[in-house]
Design a protein around this motif. Sequence first.
Motif, short mmCIF file in Angstrom:
data_model
loop_
_atom_site.label_atom_id
_atom_site.label_comp_id
_atom_site.label_asym_id
_atom_site.label_seq_id
_atom_site.Cartn_x
_atom_site.Cartn_y
_atom_site.Cartn_z
N ASP A 1 0.81 -1.22 0.00
CA ASP A 1 0.00 0.00 0.00
C ASP A 1 0.84 1.27 0.00
O ASP A 1 0.30 2.38 0.02
N GLY A 2 2.17 1.11 0.01
CA GLY A 2 3.05 2.27 -0.01
C GLY A 2 3.16 3.00 1.31
O GLY A 2 3.50 4.19 1.34
N ASN A 3 2.92 2.29 2.39
CA ASN A 3 2.88 2.93 3.71
C ASN A 3 4.14 2.71 4.55
O ASN A 3 4.10 2.93 5.76
N ILE A 4 5.23 2.26 3.94
CA ILE A 4 6.47 2.04 4.68
C ILE A 4 7.59 2.85 4.04
O ILE A 4 7.79 2.82 2.81
N ASP A 5 8.33 3.58 4.88
CA ASP A 5 9.53 4.28 4.41
C ASP A 5 10.68 3.28 4.42
O ASP A 5 11.31 3.05 5.46
N THR A 6 10.95 2.70 3.28
CA THR A 6 11.97 1.66 3.20
C THR A 6 13.39 2.21 3.31
O THR A 6 14.35 1.44 3.40
#
Length: 275
Positions: free
Chosen positions: A192-197
Motif C-alpha cells: 500500500d506504499g505505507n512504509i519508508d523503506t
Amino acid sequence: MTALPLSAAQADTFVFTAIPDEDETKLIERFQGVADYLAEELDVEVRYVPVKSYAAAVTAFRNNQVQLAWFGGLSGVQARRLVSGSEALAQGAEDESFQTYFIAHSSTGLEASDELPAAIRDRTFTFGSKGSTSGRLMPEFFLRESFGEAPEDIFARVGYSGNHTRTLRLVEAGTYEVGALNFAVWEKELADGNIDTNAVKVIWRTPGYPDYQWTVRGDVDERFGEGFKDRVRTALLELDDPELLASFPREAFIPADNDDYEPIRKVAEEIGILQ
C-alpha cells in the motif's frame, strides 16, 4: 461503527470479536464486512464487537459474551483451554505456515540475513502485544533458541507496542532499533506504499508456524439450533469476497482443528506463558 459494550449483545444475536492486532479503524471496517456476510449466510443477526486487548478477547469468549473469535495462535489456545468443547474451525491459507519478520531501523546498519543476526544484541527491541503469537510468543521462542537467554538479557531495553502496526511505526521512527511483527501486516503496508523503506527494513524471517484461526464455542448449537456450528464453519470456508479477504490479508480460509495448534501450546508452556 464504535466499540459497543459487550453487555449490549442480545440473546438471539450471534456475536464475535477479534484480537486487536492492528489499528482499530482497519479492524472495524474489516469485521463489519464479515458481520454482514455471516448475517446473510446464517440468517441470524450478527454483531462484531471490538475489544481493547488480546486478553479482553479471550475473556469475552470465556464469558460467552461472544461466541466466535478471530484469534491468533496463542490466544486461541488460551480460549479453548477455558471453554470446554470450543473448536478451531478455519484458518487463513497463510496461517498454516505463518511468519514473523524482524525489522530494524536503518541507523543500526543491520542487513537482511538467513540467520537471526547476532548484532541485534544490546539494541532496543519491541514486541507487539504480550498476548500475540507472531508479535511476542514466536519471536521470543526464536530469540531464546538463538541466544540461550531471555529477551531482557539480550536487549538494552524491551518494549511491547500493543499491535503490529504500532511496532512498524515505532521502528520506522527509530523509537526502537529492532522489532518483531506479523509478516502479513508488513507485506500489506508495503504493498500500500505505507512504509519508508529508507528508514526500516526486514533483517530476518522466522521459520513457519501455525497462527490465526476462527474459534467457536462448543455450545452454539444449543443456543442457535442443531447444526449451527457446521453452518458457521461452511460460511467461513466459503467466504470468497476478494476485497474482504484482502483486508485480512488472506487468499482464502481453509479447514482447521484444535490439533493444528499443539505446537503453539507446547512453545507457550516451554517459555512459561502457559502454565
